[in-house]
Design a protein around this motif. Structure first.
Motif, short mmCIF file in Angstrom:
data_model
loop_
_atom_site.label_atom_id
_atom_site.label_comp_id
_atom_site.label_asym_id
_atom_site.label_seq_id
_atom_site.Cartn_x
_atom_site.Cartn_y
_atom_site.Cartn_z
N UNK A 107 1.63 -0.22 6.77
CA UNK A 107 2.97 -0.78 6.51
C UNK A 107 2.81 -2.23 6.03
N UNK A 108 3.19 -2.50 4.79
CA UNK A 108 3.03 -3.83 4.21
C UNK A 108 4.28 -4.67 4.50
N UNK A 109 4.14 -5.99 4.39
CA UNK A 109 5.25 -6.92 4.67
C UNK A 109 6.46 -6.69 3.76
N UNK A 110 6.22 -6.25 2.53
CA UNK A 110 7.32 -6.05 1.59
C UNK A 110 8.04 -4.71 1.80
N UNK A 111 7.64 -3.95 2.84
CA UNK A 111 8.28 -2.67 3.13
C UNK A 111 7.59 -1.48 2.50
N UNK A 112 6.64 -1.72 1.63
CA UNK A 112 5.91 -0.62 1.01
C UNK A 112 4.85 -0.08 1.96
#
Length: 153
Positions: A124-129
């Motif tokens: 889970x990346x910080x930008x929601x991707x």
């Protein structure tokens, strides 16, 4: 005589064999002798190949602690997918990791198939991707002792 009778009989036989293969598959997979605990050397990856990459797995009952060379740790539960050859859980990349995964949480699934460990990680990346990390691992044996050991680079 119905001209379709031989074809129908073949399809029934094929269906029965398919059902038997699916029902017996967990027994066949378990019979290969591979178990989760130990050190696993990466042999293939969906990203760049990493000859020095490894994971170490420790088991406590149905719970696996999976530690990766890249500084991540996960806890997975064996049998969630319905068999003893796969485990699902969660983890987190280490804060000190210099990659873009530093500190990121992830879902993980590991499975043993044909003496190989297959790993799917969804980060889970910080930008929601979400980014997928996929790799295949193998246990290596020392030529002298027959013990499974990790190859040092």
């Amino acid at each position: 005589m119905n001209p379709w009778q031989p074809a129908l009989a073949f399809h029934r036989l094929f269906g029965i064999l398919l059902v038997l293969a699916i029902a017996l598959w967990p027994t066949v997979v378990r019979a290969d002798g591979a178990t989760f605990p130990g050190q696993w050397q990466q042999v293939a990856s969906g990203m760049d190949a990493c000859v020095a990459c490894w994971v170490e797995i420790r088991r406590n009952g149905p719970v696996l602690k999976v530690t990766g060379k890249g500084g991540w740790v996960a806890v997975a539960h064996v049998g969630r997918a319905g068999d003893d050859n796969s485990a699902e859980g969660i983890g987190r990349w280490g804060e000190s990791d210099a990659s873009h995964y530093s500190g990121q949480p992830f879902d993980i699934r590991v499975a043993i198939v044909d003496k190989h460990l297959y790993m799917d990680m969804l980060v889970q990346m910080d930008d929601g991707s979400t980014r997928a990390v996929r790799a295949i691992f193998d246990k290596r044996r020392s030529e002298k002792s027959g013990r499974r050991v990790m190859v040092k680079s």
